[in-house]
Design a protein around this motif. Structure first.
Motif, PDB file in Angstrom:
ATOM      1  N   PRO A 158       0.833  -1.156  -0.114  1.00 51.20           N
ATOM      2  CA  PRO A 158       0.028   0.133   0.027  1.00 51.20           C
ATOM      3  C   PRO A 158       0.938   1.412   0.037  1.00 51.20           C
ATOM      4  N   GLY A 159       0.602   2.360  -0.763  1.00 46.26           N
ATOM      5  CA  GLY A 159       1.134   3.567  -0.867  1.00 46.26           C
ATOM      6  C   GLY A 159       2.253   3.505  -1.743  1.00 46.26           C
ATOM      7  N   ILE A 209       9.706   4.366 -10.171  1.00 45.94           N
ATOM      8  CA  ILE A 209       9.311   3.295  -9.018  1.00 45.94           C
ATOM      9  C   ILE A 209       8.845   1.960  -9.976  1.00 45.94           C
ATOM     10  N   GLY A 210       9.719   1.173  -9.641  1.00 51.06           N
ATOM     11  CA  GLY A 210       9.547  -0.392 -10.192  1.00 51.06           C
ATOM     12  C   GLY A 210       9.660  -1.305  -9.643  1.00 51.06           C
ATOM     13  N   ALA A 218       5.475   6.106  -1.413  1.00 54.24           N
ATOM     14  CA  ALA A 218       6.499   6.749  -2.148  1.00 54.24           C
ATOM     15  C   ALA A 218       6.095   7.719  -3.097  1.00 54.24           C
ATOM     16  N   THR A 219       6.570   8.848  -3.180  1.00 51.22           N
ATOM     17  CA  THR A 219       6.105  10.175  -3.913  1.00 51.22           C
ATOM     18  C   THR A 219       7.241  10.488  -4.778  1.00 51.22           C
ATOM     19  N   ASP A 254      12.695  13.566 -11.135  1.00 47.03           N
ATOM     20  CA  ASP A 254      13.557  12.429 -11.234  1.00 47.03           C
ATOM     21  C   ASP A 254      14.056  11.858  -9.885  1.00 47.03           C
ATOM     22  N   THR A 255      13.387  12.397  -8.834  1.00 48.67           N
ATOM     23  CA  THR A 255      13.713  11.771  -7.514  1.00 48.67           C
ATOM     24  C   THR A 255      12.263  11.019  -7.073  1.00 48.67           C
ATOM     25  N   VAL A 256      12.397  10.144  -5.955  1.00 49.52           N
ATOM     26  CA  VAL A 256      11.451   9.627  -5.457  1.00 49.52           C
ATOM     27  C   VAL A 256      11.712   9.719  -3.822  1.00 49.52           C
TER      28      VAL A 256
END
Length: 466
Positions: A152-153, A161-162, A241-242, A246-248
């Motif tokens: 979740p999230g 994000i992979g 995770a947001t 080009d960053t998370v």
């Protein structure tokens, strides 16, 4: 719409499915195998076991050239990474092996039904591809494998994000790779990109590293991974995770209950895998799934629906390619009236980090919990001549044997070529060997296998070289 009749239709061409199809053809069954992807081999050959091992080998050679060549008397002016070539080599190996499976299908006259398979009734599989094909069959074997699990999230965007498939083909080395999950996939792919120059932070929900492994092995692994620069944080619950350009930014709850964030340029979600039954139509025809989505089968891999069997990642048990293969063979041999079986105590589990980690059989906590009396022996690679020649002396072999019968119950290895060395232990457990049987068997010198022999000697209280 075309229709053909078969003795067996296998749905899925991963290691379990394609091996089952070949064995069925060998036994004289007219066999079809349904595969939705453009190449055969399933997750393992296309985006799993094989490409990850290719990158692990290449990245290990890169790290060795940079860090360890001088100690061998080899002076290298500079080592430069050519990532496109490295990725191309990986793709070439995958193409060779998937093409090899297609060749085996032709050799054994197995019909490859190209498209998404759906069980529309017992004895009938509909394949939706470029055209719709209906396969009438006496038997159906579900071998649809698994897909990456989510939390979740944290939603996949296929870029920053992979899951593991994305991490096999990053176009450049991440500056900071955040790995969610310290299981096999997270540690292996985290190791690849760390060797190639990425800062790697691993966030793991469990309070201990590799809880499925023997604790002595896990402790050694934790020290070695830290030494290699992997920042592994245990007891961490990721909450979101947001992506920000080009960053998370990854949000998590630390062991002390405090909310924290960490920022990287790529996130690999490696929290495990779940059974792949979407679109299969299994439940609609009466196949029973448990609460986690696994297909329920009996000891012979038969479902509650006559004429339908299931094997591999889609049924309960460890998600291992070689487990799926053996189950596929056993299921098909059972269909043909032969006594196929799988000894689940003799299935090796391997993590291809550096050094490798491998185990088979029971761990020490499992034996204690079951009240089984045992003795143990161990031996370090540091005292082995071949390991010294390789410059790979980290790790050890641990053998657990029954205290009264001396029967080998479990073998656990962390060290060079552990994945190859564990085969001897698997054979020992399969044939109910004793620790003394291993100790009295001649092991060539100098070889890494002598560490297994010395651990067996130690279980009997007569270790020689330490």
């Amino acid at each position: 719409m075309s229709q053909e009749t078969f003795d067996l239709v296998v749905i899925g061409s991963g290691p379990g499915g394609y091996v089952a199809a070949i064995r069925a053809a060998q036994l004289g069954l007219r066999t079809a195998c349904v595969e939705k992807d453009p190449t055969l081999g399933g997750t393992c050959l296309n985006v799993g076991c094989i490409p990850s091992k290719a990158l692990l080998e290449s990245s290990e050679r890169f790290a060795a050239a940079r860090l360890h060549s001088a100690e061998h008397g080899i002076k290298i002016g500079g080592v430069e990474l050519d990532l496109p070539t490295m990725l191309g080599r990986k793709d070439k190996i995958v193409k060779q092996l998937t093409g090899g499976v297609a060749g085996l299908f032709r050799k054994h006259k197995i019909h490859w039904a190209k498209g998404l398979g759906k069980i529309v009734a017992p004895g009938k599989v509909e394949v939706a591809g470029e055209t719709t094909e209906v396969l009438a069959t006496k038997r159906i074997l579900i071998a649809t494998g698994s897909v990456p699990a989510t939390i979740p999230g944290v939603a996949f965007d296929g870029d920053r994000i992979g899951h593991s498939t994305h991490a096999l083909a990053y176009p450049s080395v991440p500056e900071h790779l955040i790995v969610i999950g310290a299981g096999v996939i997270g540690l292996e792919l985290g190791s690849v990109w760390a060797r190639l120059g990425a800062k790697v932070t691993v966030l793991e929900y469990m309070p201990a590293l590799l809880p499925i492994m023997d604790p002595d092995v896990s402790k050694v692994a934790a020290k070695l991974f830290a030494k290699q620069g992997l920042d592994i944080r245990l007891g961490v619950k990721v909450t979101g995770a947001t992506r920000k350009g080009d960053t998370v930014e990854v949000a998590f709850t630390a062991p002390d209950g405090q909310s924290q964030t960490i920022t990287g340029d790529r996130v690999l979600v490696a929290v495990g895998r779940k059974p792949n039954t979407e679109g299969l139509g299994a439940e609609a025809v009466g196949v029973q799934l448990d609460r986690r989505g696994f297909v329920q089968v009996d000891a012979h891999y038969a479902t509650a629906v006559p004429g339908i069997w299931a094997i591999g990642d889609v049924i309960p048990g460890p998600m291992l390619a070689h487990k799926a293969e053996e189950e596929g063979i056993a299921a098909v041999e059972g269909m043909a009236g032969q006594p196929g079986h799988v000894n689940y105590d003799a299935i090796p589990n391997i993590i291809y980090t550096h050094p490798e980690i491998a185990s088979v059989g029971k761990t020490e906590p499992e034996l204690k919990q079951a009240g089984v009396p045992f003795k143990k022996g161990s031996f370090p690679f540091l005292a082995n001549a071949r390991a010294k020649a390789l410059g790979e002396t980290d790790g050890m072999v641990k053998i657990l044997a029954h205290a009264e019968t001396d029967r080998v119950l479990g073998v656990h290895i962390i060290g060079p070529r552990a994945g190859d060395l564990i085969a001897e232990a698997a054979v020992a457990i399969e044939f109910s060997a004793s620790a003394e049987d291993i100790a009295r068997s001649v092991h060539a010198h100098p070889t890494l296998s002598e560490v297994v022999k010395e651990a067996a000697l130690d279980a009997g209280g007569r270790v020689l070289n330490i």
